[in-house]
Design an enzyme around this catalytic site. Structure first.
Site, mmCIF file in Angstrom:
data_model
loop_
_atom_site.group_PDB
_atom_site.id
_atom_site.type_symbol
_atom_site.label_atom_id
_atom_site.label_comp_id
_atom_site.label_asym_id
_atom_site.label_seq_id
_atom_site.Cartn_x
_atom_site.Cartn_y
_atom_site.Cartn_z
ATOM 1 N N PHE A 136 0.853 -1.193 0.000
ATOM 2 C CA PHE A 136 0.000 0.000 0.000
ATOM 3 C C PHE A 136 0.885 1.238 0.000
ATOM 4 O O PHE A 136 1.794 1.353 0.819
ATOM 5 C CB PHE A 136 -0.923 0.024 1.227
ATOM 6 C CG PHE A 136 -1.856 1.202 1.228
ATOM 7 C CD1 PHE A 136 -3.017 1.176 0.462
ATOM 8 C CD2 PHE A 136 -1.562 2.354 1.954
ATOM 9 C CE1 PHE A 136 -3.873 2.277 0.432
ATOM 10 C CE2 PHE A 136 -2.415 3.457 1.938
ATOM 11 C CZ PHE A 136 -3.569 3.414 1.171
ATOM 12 N N ASP A 221 9.077 2.493 1.307
ATOM 13 C CA ASP A 221 7.936 3.238 1.819
ATOM 14 C C ASP A 221 7.857 2.980 3.319
ATOM 15 O O ASP A 221 7.408 1.916 3.758
ATOM 16 C CB ASP A 221 6.656 2.783 1.105
ATOM 17 C CG ASP A 221 5.409 3.497 1.634
ATOM 18 O OD1 ASP A 221 5.487 4.120 2.713
ATOM 19 O OD2 ASP A 221 4.367 3.411 0.966
ATOM 20 N N LYS A 250 2.854 9.962 8.121
ATOM 21 C CA LYS A 250 2.118 9.507 9.313
ATOM 22 C C LYS A 250 2.709 10.046 10.626
ATOM 23 O O LYS A 250 2.459 11.182 10.976
ATOM 24 C CB LYS A 250 1.995 7.978 9.309
ATOM 25 C CG LYS A 250 0.993 7.483 8.254
ATOM 26 C CD LYS A 250 0.438 6.091 8.545
ATOM 27 C CE LYS A 250 -0.789 5.806 7.710
ATOM 28 N NZ LYS A 250 -0.555 4.990 6.538
HETATM 29 C C1 LIG Z 1 -0.828 5.335 5.101
HETATM 30 C C2 LIG Z 1 0.181 4.898 4.111
HETATM 31 C C3 LIG Z 1 0.401 5.623 2.921
HETATM 32 C C4 LIG Z 1 -0.472 6.802 2.513
HETATM 33 O O1 LIG Z 1 -0.298 7.889 3.355
HETATM 34 P P1 LIG Z 1 -1.358 9.106 3.245
HETATM 35 O O2 LIG Z 1 -0.828 10.104 4.232
HETATM 36 O O3 LIG Z 1 -2.689 8.541 3.598
HETATM 37 O O4 LIG Z 1 -1.333 9.592 1.854
HETATM 38 C C5 LIG Z 1 1.411 5.226 2.093
HETATM 39 N N1 LIG Z 1 2.177 4.153 2.388
HETATM 40 C C6 LIG Z 1 1.995 3.425 3.511
HETATM 41 C C7 LIG Z 1 2.889 2.268 3.781
HETATM 42 C C8 LIG Z 1 0.982 3.764 4.395
HETATM 43 O O5 LIG Z 1 0.777 3.022 5.483
#
Ligand SMILES: *Cc1c(COP(=O)(O)O)cnc(C)c1O
Length: 405
Positions: A136, A221, A250
């Protein structure tokens, strides 16, 4: 104006389905709703509120910065952004930082940079991105396309091209897919939304080697795993693998929107003047708060506390499991914890979420089979134990309801 949960369905686009209460206040790891019901927070705003709610140091920083300077745009730099960038580069592999407002934007910058670096150095044909199923990376069109869950992309096509997916933790699958046309391999060092699945260290090292062999950049990520969540400042440090680009968001703002893309002196020049940008990215309010968050979390006591608190979670989850036999496995790292339900309860994780909320506990799911916890990194042990008592009651209620159904 009196507002209620019912108004949501009237005035909001239906892309969310929020819980049937409206939180109004939070302090530490506790939250209160409109009716003054109290909740223990094991969700942490989806791994965002790493210092809990309304941490006094964050509140103080925000108030001070609010009296100082809010916004100027990137035609100027500002002191909080410069200090935060210096601290992030001092604390990590990175030499250079790009600021934005969310995880998806940090990834968008990362993917664009990976394409541009290959274009600048190897030509336009080296443009393929390889990512992993269940991964994700956010909800923009590029990030849902790199993300490994087709359901987030369906209906929004045509999607950006030259993106392939292979199985996570399967080095042979990556070996078969990677080529000299690959510009980047994108991975979470532990899949969060995909079910709380850590990368095997051997797999992670193998990915790095394959990237090196094919002149592909390795993009981590760390939007969910970063800023102390796993007990290290970033999870790449635990794996002993250094990426070329890292995205973080986050917990970086602890509840104030900010994202950042970190990279090296070698790669950064491909985002030259005018190639990319963001109006709000690097604004003084967000950067000031993030600096305070980083200062607090990047201390041995806080990072070591993550492991201690995880041990309390594990102990309590084991007690619950001994009683109810409901989990097949408790996994994850640090305070990103996934408890997989036994097969009989697959597809029904959301039922436990709703029951927990009725018992005064906020938690998360990671897909249909996994209950996820991403609490404050400084949650008091007594809040963990009190929350777990509520979880036990919630599980008992769901099981009893099922038996009498
Ligand atoms: C939450 C998340 C995102 C997206 O972040 P947003 O601030 O909602 O755009 C991207 N990568 C990972 C691994 C995430 O957990």
């Amino acid at each position: 104006m009196q507002v209620t949960r019912a108004l949501f369905d009237e005035v909001m686009v239906p892309n969310y389905n929020p819980q049937q209460m409206v939180p109004v206040r939070g302090l530490g790891s506790r939250v209160w709703d409109q009716d003054n019901n109290e909740y223990i927070d094991f969700a942490g705003g989806i791994a965002v509120n790493a210092l809990g709610h309304c941490h006094p140091a964050m509140v103080e920083t925000l108030k001070q910065q609010a009296d100082q300077l809010w916004h100027l745009s990137n035609t100027f730099t500002n002191e909080p952004a410069l200090r935060l960038a210096k601290k992030l580069t001092d604390a990590t592999f990175a030499d250079k930082v790009f600021f934005c407002n969310s995880g998806a934007e940090a990834n968008e910058a990362a993917f664009k940079l990976a394409r541009k670096f290959a274009y600048d150095n190897f030509g336009a044909d080296k443009n393929e991105i390889i990512a992993f199923y269940q991964g994700f990376h956010g909800r923009t069109l590029f990030t849902v396309s790199v993300g490994g869950q087709a359901k987030y992309r369906e209906g929004f096509e045509p999607a950006p091209g030259a993106i392939t997916h292979v199985a996570y933790n399967d080095l042979e699958a990556l070996k078969a897919a990677i080529s000299d046309k690959t510009c980047a391999v994108v991975m979470e060092p532990m899949q969060g939304e995909g079910g709380v699945i850590p990368a095997d260290a051997e797999f992670a090292r193998g990915v790095r080697e394959l990237c090196d062999q094919h002149n592909a950049l390795l993009v981590y990520d760390e939007v969910q795993t970063g800023v102390g969540r796993t007990g290290r400042l970033y999870q790449y440090m635990e794996l002993g693998v250094t990426p070329d680009i890292l995205s973080t968001a986050k917990a970086l703002g602890g509840g104030f929107p900010i994202g950042a893309m970190l990279t090296t002196n070698k790669v950064a020049p491909s985002l030259g003047f005018g190639t990319h940008g963001s109006t709000y990215g690097g604004n003084p309010l967000a950067c000031a708060v993030a600096e305070t968050v980083l200062d607090i979390i990047n201390q041995p006591e806080v990072l070591e506390g993550v492991a201690t608190k995880r041990a309390v979670f594990e102990e309590e989850l084991e007690k619950i499991n001994n009683q109810y036999n409901i989990f097949t496995e408790v996994r994850g790292r640090g305070l990103l914890i996934g408890a997989e339900l036994v097969p009989a309860w697959h597809g029904k994780a959301a039922q436990f979420l709703a029951a927990a909320r009725e018992h005064g506990l906020l938690m998360l799911v990671a897909g249909p089979n996994v209950i996820r916890f991403a609490p404050s990194l400084i949650i008091p042990d007594e809040d963990i134990r009190a929350g777990m008592a509520k979880l036990g009651d919630a599980i008992a209620q769901v099981l009893t309801a099922e038996q009498s159904a």
